[in-house]
Design a protein around this motif. Structure first.
Motif, PDB file in Angstrom:
ATOM      1  N   MET A   1      -2.687 -90.532 -19.020  1.00 12.08           N
ATOM      2  CA  MET A   1      -4.139 -90.397 -18.885  1.00 12.08           C
ATOM      3  C   MET A   1      -4.570 -88.994 -19.300  1.00 12.08           C
ATOM      4  SD  MET A   1      -6.423 -91.210 -15.515  1.00 12.08           S
ATOM      5  CE  MET A   1      -6.473 -89.564 -14.816  1.00 12.08           C
ATOM      6  N   THR A   2      -5.577 -88.928 -20.085  1.00 10.45           N
ATOM      7  CA  THR A   2      -6.098 -87.608 -20.458  1.00 10.45           C
ATOM      8  C   THR A   2      -7.438 -87.375 -19.751  1.00 10.45           C
ATOM      9  OG1 THR A   2      -6.983 -88.655 -22.420  1.00 10.45           O
ATOM     10  CG2 THR A   2      -5.044 -87.274 -22.737  1.00 10.45           C
ATOM     11  N   ILE A   3      -7.561 -86.196 -19.244  1.00  7.17           N
ATOM     12  CA  ILE A   3      -8.830 -85.826 -18.611  1.00  7.17           C
ATOM     13  C   ILE A   3      -9.547 -84.871 -19.553  1.00  7.17           C
ATOM     14  CG2 ILE A   3      -9.930 -84.737 -16.605  1.00  7.17           C
ATOM     15  CD1 ILE A   3      -7.337 -85.519 -15.050  1.00  7.17           C
ATOM     16  N   SER A   4     -10.623 -85.352 -20.125  1.00  2.26           N
ATOM     17  CA  SER A   4     -11.362 -84.456 -21.010  1.00  2.26           C
ATOM     18  C   SER A   4     -12.446 -83.760 -20.210  1.00  2.26           C
ATOM     19  CB  SER A   4     -11.981 -85.238 -22.176  1.00  2.26           C
ATOM     20  OG  SER A   4     -12.590 -86.413 -21.696  1.00  2.26           O
ATOM     21  N   PRO A   5     -12.598 -82.462 -20.427  1.00  2.00           N
ATOM     22  CA  PRO A   5     -13.613 -81.747 -19.648  1.00  2.00           C
ATOM     23  C   PRO A   5     -15.010 -82.264 -19.971  1.00  2.00           C
ATOM     24  CG  PRO A   5     -12.762 -80.369 -21.413  1.00  2.00           C
ATOM     25  CD  PRO A   5     -11.939 -81.624 -21.422  1.00  2.00           C
ATOM     26  N   GLN A   6     -15.837 -82.339 -18.923  1.00  2.00           N
ATOM     27  CA  GLN A   6     -17.229 -82.764 -19.112  1.00  2.00           C
ATOM     28  C   GLN A   6     -17.972 -81.667 -19.874  1.00  2.00           C
ATOM     29  OE1 GLN A   6     -19.277 -85.385 -17.990  1.00  2.00           O
ATOM     30  NE2 GLN A   6     -17.393 -86.521 -17.635  1.00  2.00           N
ATOM     31  N   PRO A   7     -18.638 -82.026 -20.940  1.00  2.69           N
ATOM     32  CA  PRO A   7     -19.433 -80.990 -21.599  1.00  2.69           C
ATOM     33  C   PRO A   7     -20.597 -80.580 -20.692  1.00  2.69           C
ATOM     34  CG  PRO A   7     -19.847 -83.140 -22.601  1.00  2.69           C
ATOM     35  CD  PRO A   7     -18.771 -83.338 -21.575  1.00  2.69           C
ATOM     36  N   ILE A   8     -20.863 -79.309 -20.635  1.00  2.00           N
ATOM     37  CA  ILE A   8     -21.993 -78.845 -19.817  1.00  2.00           C
ATOM     38  C   ILE A   8     -23.267 -79.049 -20.615  1.00  2.00           C
ATOM     39  CG2 ILE A   8     -23.016 -76.855 -18.620  1.00  2.00           C
ATOM     40  CD1 ILE A   8     -20.159 -75.668 -18.561  1.00  2.00           C
ATOM     41  N   LEU A  12     -31.755 -75.497 -22.142  1.00  2.00           N
ATOM     42  CA  LEU A  12     -32.788 -75.318 -23.172  1.00  2.00           C
ATOM     43  C   LEU A  12     -32.150 -75.129 -24.541  1.00  2.00           C
ATOM     44  CD1 LEU A  12     -35.722 -74.481 -24.168  1.00  2.00           C
ATOM     45  CD2 LEU A  12     -34.997 -72.148 -23.671  1.00  2.00           C
ATOM     46  N   GLU A  13     -32.691 -75.816 -25.506  1.00  2.00           N
ATOM     47  CA  GLU A  13     -32.294 -75.578 -26.895  1.00  2.00           C
ATOM     48  C   GLU A  13     -33.555 -75.468 -27.734  1.00  2.00           C
ATOM     49  OE1 GLU A  13     -29.075 -78.119 -28.631  1.00  2.00           O
ATOM     50  OE2 GLU A  13     -29.103 -78.905 -26.589  1.00  2.00           O
ATOM     51  N   LEU A  32     -31.978 -71.013 -30.317  1.00  2.00           N
ATOM     52  CA  LEU A  32     -31.629 -70.358 -29.054  1.00  2.00           C
ATOM     53  C   LEU A  32     -31.111 -71.432 -28.105  1.00  2.00           C
ATOM     54  CD1 LEU A  32     -31.944 -67.933 -26.943  1.00  2.00           C
ATOM     55  CD2 LEU A  32     -34.200 -68.874 -26.473  1.00  2.00           C
ATOM     56  N   THR A  33     -29.945 -71.187 -27.526  1.00  2.00           N
ATOM     57  CA  THR A  33     -29.378 -72.154 -26.586  1.00  2.00           C
ATOM     58  C   THR A  33     -29.139 -71.472 -25.248  1.00  2.00           C
ATOM     59  OG1 THR A  33     -28.302 -73.315 -28.398  1.00  2.00           O
ATOM     60  CG2 THR A  33     -27.480 -73.786 -26.193  1.00  2.00           C
ATOM     61  N   VAL A  34     -29.607 -72.095 -24.191  1.00  2.00           N
ATOM     62  CA  VAL A  34     -29.443 -71.547 -22.842  1.00  2.00           C
ATOM     63  C   VAL A  34     -28.762 -72.591 -21.960  1.00  2.00           C
ATOM     64  CG1 VAL A  34     -30.636 -70.620 -20.806  1.00  2.00           C
ATOM     65  CG2 VAL A  34     -31.521 -70.128 -23.098  1.00  2.00           C
ATOM     66  N   TYR A  35     -27.665 -72.159 -21.324  1.00  2.00           N
ATOM     67  CA  TYR A  35     -26.950 -73.036 -20.383  1.00  2.00           C
ATOM     68  C   TYR A  35     -27.395 -72.711 -18.963  1.00  2.00           C
ATOM     69  CZ  TYR A  35     -23.948 -74.624 -24.153  1.00  2.00           C
ATOM     70  OH  TYR A  35     -23.495 -75.199 -25.309  1.00  2.00           O
ATOM     71  N   PRO A  36     -27.225 -73.662 -18.041  1.00  2.00           N
ATOM     72  CA  PRO A  36     -27.636 -73.405 -16.648  1.00  2.00           C
ATOM     73  C   PRO A  36     -26.993 -72.132 -16.106  1.00  2.00           C
ATOM     74  CG  PRO A  36     -27.051 -75.709 -16.919  1.00  2.00           C
ATOM     75  CD  PRO A  36     -26.685 -75.019 -18.206  1.00  2.00           C
ATOM     76  N   VAL A  70     -35.545 -78.728 -26.973  1.00  2.00           N
ATOM     77  CA  VAL A  70     -34.866 -79.733 -26.168  1.00  2.00           C
ATOM     78  C   VAL A  70     -34.628 -79.152 -24.775  1.00  2.00           C
ATOM     79  CG1 VAL A  70     -32.776 -81.146 -25.995  1.00  2.00           C
ATOM     80  CG2 VAL A  70     -33.769 -80.672 -28.244  1.00  2.00           C
ATOM     81  N   ILE A  71     -35.105 -79.847 -23.765  1.00  2.00           N
ATOM     82  CA  ILE A  71     -34.927 -79.386 -22.385  1.00  2.00           C
ATOM     83  C   ILE A  71     -34.123 -80.433 -21.629  1.00  2.00           C
ATOM     84  CG2 ILE A  71     -36.115 -78.819 -20.224  1.00  2.00           C
ATOM     85  CD1 ILE A  71     -38.376 -77.679 -21.981  1.00  2.00           C
TER      86      ILE A  71
END
Ligand SMILES: Nc1ncnc2c1ncn2[C@@H]1O[C@H](COP(=O)(O)OP(=O)(O)O)[C@@H](O)[C@H]1O
Ligand SMILES: [Mg+2]
Length: 159
Positions: A1-8, A12-13, A32-36, A70-71
């Protein structure tokens, strides 16, 4: 089984944003890209387009066609500041455009004063101002003169 990380998911983009004022190309394909949880500083020389980009984000200006905002993964149309606000976007301006010698209520209704018999209806102005201040969580009175407020208090009123 492979566990792929959840993309965050991005918060805002801004993708490929351009803005032209007559012959001036203020922004050309800006992204411009902003992550939480991130805090960003937008830096650049005078005239680089920082204010223009923020005005597009806050709905004050409309970008040229072709780009996207994109929000939370959803493309949005920020056609006016109220729409932007509904998406959680607000701008706190360093320079405030308040009339210091007028009260909080007078500033709120500047140019749109309720009138009675052709005179400004101050009581009505205060009656309308109070619930708005309470809704914003502002504790001070609408009859306070702006000049007597702290800078922080003035910024609350400018939201
Ligand atoms: N309302 C406008 N009308 C015409 N040109 C503008 C307007 N706003 C900004 N510009 C021009 O767009 C460019 C970017 O300006 P601005 O976004 O204010 O830059 P910054 O905030 O990085 O100093 C500048 O060349 C500026 O003169
Ligand atoms: Mg600027």
């Amino acid at each position: 089984m492979t566990i792929s990380p959840q993309p965050i998911q991005t918060l805002l983009e801004m993708r490929d944003i351009s803005k032209t004022f007559g012959v001036t190309k203020a922004l050309s394909g800006v992204s411009l890209t902003v992550y939480p949880g991130e805090v960003h500083a937008l830096m650049g020389e005078n005239g680089a387009g920082k204010s223009t980009l923020m005005k597009i984000l806050s709905g004050a200006y409309t970008a040229d066609p072709g780009g996207a905002v994109v929000i939370n993964g959803q493309p949005v149309t920020l056609s006016d500041p109220l729409k932007a606000k509904a998406h959680g976007i607000a701008v706190i301006y360093q320079e405030l455009s308040l009339a210091p010698n007028l009260t909080v209520a007078q500033n709120m209704f500047l140019g749109n004063e309720p009138s009675r018999f052709g005179l400004t209806d101050r009581a009505e102005m205060r009656r309308r101002a109070e619930p708005i201040l309470r809704q914003l969580g502002i504790g001070f009175d609408s009859g306070r003169r702006v000049a007597d407020l702290s800078l922080g208090e003035r910024q609350m009123g400018a939201r």
